[in-house]
Design an enzyme around this catalytic site. Sequence first.
Site, PDB file in Angstrom:
ATOM      1  N   ALA A 110      18.441  51.086 -13.265  1.00  0.00           N
ATOM      2  CA  ALA A 110      19.326  51.297 -12.114  1.00  0.00           C
ATOM      3  C   ALA A 110      20.773  50.967 -12.476  1.00  0.00           C
ATOM      4  O   ALA A 110      21.707  51.680 -12.071  1.00  0.00           O
ATOM      5  CB  ALA A 110      18.864  50.435 -10.941  1.00  0.00           C
ATOM      6  N   ARG A 111      20.970  49.897 -13.237  1.00  0.00           N
ATOM      7  CA  ARG A 111      22.320  49.531 -13.668  1.00  0.00           C
ATOM      8  C   ARG A 111      22.918  50.640 -14.538  1.00  0.00           C
ATOM      9  O   ARG A 111      24.085  51.018 -14.364  1.00  0.00           O
ATOM     10  CB  ARG A 111      22.281  48.223 -14.462  1.00  0.00           C
ATOM     11  N   ARG A 155      22.141  53.857 -14.613  1.00  0.00           N
ATOM     12  CA  ARG A 155      22.438  55.035 -13.793  1.00  0.00           C
ATOM     13  C   ARG A 155      23.664  54.801 -12.914  1.00  0.00           C
ATOM     14  O   ARG A 155      24.500  55.703 -12.740  1.00  0.00           O
ATOM     15  CB  ARG A 155      21.218  55.386 -12.930  1.00  0.00           C
ATOM     16  N   HIS A 186      12.878  43.767 -21.321  1.00  0.00           N
ATOM     17  CA  HIS A 186      13.881  43.445 -20.299  1.00  0.00           C
ATOM     18  C   HIS A 186      14.633  42.234 -20.841  1.00  0.00           C
ATOM     19  O   HIS A 186      14.284  41.083 -20.595  1.00  0.00           O
ATOM     20  CB  HIS A 186      13.199  43.112 -18.971  1.00  0.00           C
ATOM     21  N   VAL A 223       9.777  38.887 -18.251  1.00  0.00           N
ATOM     22  CA  VAL A 223       8.807  39.668 -17.483  1.00  0.00           C
ATOM     23  C   VAL A 223       7.792  40.409 -18.344  1.00  0.00           C
ATOM     24  O   VAL A 223       6.624  40.546 -17.952  1.00  0.00           O
ATOM     25  CB  VAL A 223       9.536  40.630 -16.527  1.00  0.00           C
ATOM     26  N   ASP A 224       8.176  40.877 -19.513  1.00  0.00           N
ATOM     27  CA  ASP A 224       7.229  41.610 -20.355  1.00  0.00           C
ATOM     28  C   ASP A 224       6.085  40.699 -20.794  1.00  0.00           C
ATOM     29  O   ASP A 224       4.904  41.065 -20.707  1.00  0.00           O
ATOM     30  CB  ASP A 224       7.949  42.168 -21.594  1.00  0.00           C
ATOM     31  N   GLN A 283      13.607  26.746 -17.259  1.00  0.00           N
ATOM     32  CA  GLN A 283      13.773  26.188 -18.606  1.00  0.00           C
ATOM     33  C   GLN A 283      14.496  24.845 -18.529  1.00  0.00           C
ATOM     34  O   GLN A 283      15.492  24.687 -17.834  1.00  0.00           O
ATOM     35  CB  GLN A 283      14.579  27.160 -19.477  1.00  0.00           C
ATOM     36  N   ARG A 341       9.149  25.176   2.276  1.00  0.00           N
ATOM     37  CA  ARG A 341      10.119  26.185   1.833  1.00  0.00           C
ATOM     38  C   ARG A 341       9.625  27.586   2.193  1.00  0.00           C
ATOM     39  O   ARG A 341      10.392  28.429   2.681  1.00  0.00           O
ATOM     40  CB  ARG A 341      10.348  26.063   0.327  1.00  0.00           C
TER      41      ARG A 341
END
Length: 305
Positions: free
Chosen positions: A141-142, A144, A166, A110-111, A70, A28
């Site tokens: 970004a979303r 803004r 997040h 992610v945190d 998951q 892959r």
Amino acid sequence: MVGSTSAYALVMSGVGREIILVDLNRARAEAEANDIYHAVPFAHPLTVRAGDYLDLAGAQVVVIAGGVAQKPGETRLQLLQRNAEVFRQIVPSILRHASHTVLLVVTNPVDIMTHLAAHFAAEFGVAHTRVIGSGTTLDTARFRALLGRHFGVDAHHVHAYVLGEHGDSEVLAWSQATIAGLNLTDFAKVHGKPLSDPERDLIDENVRRAAYQIIAGKGATYYGIGSAVARIVNVLLHDQRAILSICTRIVGVPECDGVTLALPHLVGGEGAMATIPLPLNAAERKALSRSTALLREAIESLKLK
């Protein structure tokens, strides 16, 4: 998809010189690397190839997008524990060959995964400031982009941040959002376009629930986060000293101390150089405390030693 799309975004943006894709599924990795490399003549002169951990020697930045999905009926804690075992293998494998790299974690949640990566990296003497996560870079970004759309302003000129986890408990710092140096209320008066409470609620919903909406429609999110990764890597490679809402272990901010979450940070070649706590209003401070508490509980549940 996040790893390969991030590599593609790096090529399209001309970030870096050599990109190496490492995956347990070597076939892959080779297929993705070849596909992306075929775009090089239309973009920037980078080398893209598949490799192993030993090929990471000398890498300035390593992006970690690996992890397990998951399973049906699996709890969040069970998923975290399985991903902890994955990171227990990945992080040392990277640092044995790239001891001076900056680790950029993208794997969700992610945190917590960034906290785990920093925990395992500490065994190699790597400072927690050199282990960062994408945090709320994409959420910011979303935010803004949606404010820019509402006011008819290029999103590059909208300054606003999403803080904390997040995830569902993230905090949109409305009180600190500005356009042309004006808060949103004052800019709305000058611009002649009001921002009503229902419109604020809709923007909040579309930032906070964006991933759910995208996943429901196409199964996964990767273009936005891939572009966010390219931006962060560019800052790291060129020591740009940018202000980004990445996540890393917070030190020196009392209510968040010891927890890995997103706040604005000064980011440069060495990773997170300084944390910039914003002067939030009372409601935002309360929401950030709630987000911090949720992350602290999740981290403590892993019983890291």
